[in-house]
Design a protein around this motif. Sequence first.
Motif, short mmCIF file in Angstrom:
data_model
loop_
_atom_site.label_atom_id
_atom_site.label_comp_id
_atom_site.label_asym_id
_atom_site.label_seq_id
_atom_site.Cartn_x
_atom_site.Cartn_y
_atom_site.Cartn_z
N LYS A 1 3.16 5.37 -5.63
CA LYS A 1 2.59 4.16 -6.25
C LYS A 1 3.60 3.40 -7.10
O LYS A 1 3.52 2.19 -7.24
CB LYS A 1 1.35 4.50 -7.09
N LEU B 1 0.86 -1.17 0.00
CA LEU B 1 0.00 0.00 0.00
C LEU B 1 0.89 1.23 0.00
O LEU B 1 1.91 1.25 0.71
CB LEU B 1 -0.90 0.01 1.24
N ASP C 1 0.88 5.79 -0.70
CA ASP C 1 0.28 7.06 -1.10
C ASP C 1 0.41 7.18 -2.62
O ASP C 1 1.34 6.63 -3.22
CB ASP C 1 1.04 8.19 -0.39
N ASP C 2 -0.50 7.90 -3.25
CA ASP C 2 -0.48 8.03 -4.71
C ASP C 2 0.88 8.51 -5.23
O ASP C 2 1.31 8.10 -6.31
CB ASP C 2 -1.57 8.98 -5.19
N ARG C 3 1.57 9.36 -4.48
CA ARG C 3 2.86 9.88 -4.93
C ARG C 3 3.94 8.80 -4.97
O ARG C 3 4.97 8.97 -5.62
CB ARG C 3 3.31 11.02 -4.02
#
Length: 95
Positions: A91, A85, A87-89
């Motif tokens: 990925k 998992l 954070d989008d930054r």
Amino acid sequence: MFVVSLRFSANRSAAGQHMPGHQEWIRRGVDDGVFLLVGGIQPGLGGAIVAHGTSREELESRVAADPFVAEDIVSAEIMEIAPWLADDRLKFLLA
């Protein structure tokens, strides 16, 4: 993904003598795209590196080539992280 801990050893006093080679080793890791983040462990305990896109065996060889490791200025520990998992930054680390 890996976290490399470089903790100062009893031979810390030799760090200045080998600092240029250690800094070049760090630059090479960043330029090669293996080292994503490099910083100090506070307060002045050593350093840490986040590495990605390499195998454990390749990273072990790379770490062994660090003049600080070769001259026993630091002891190295490599911890492997299996991220699931992010954070989008971050990925890209899941790939």
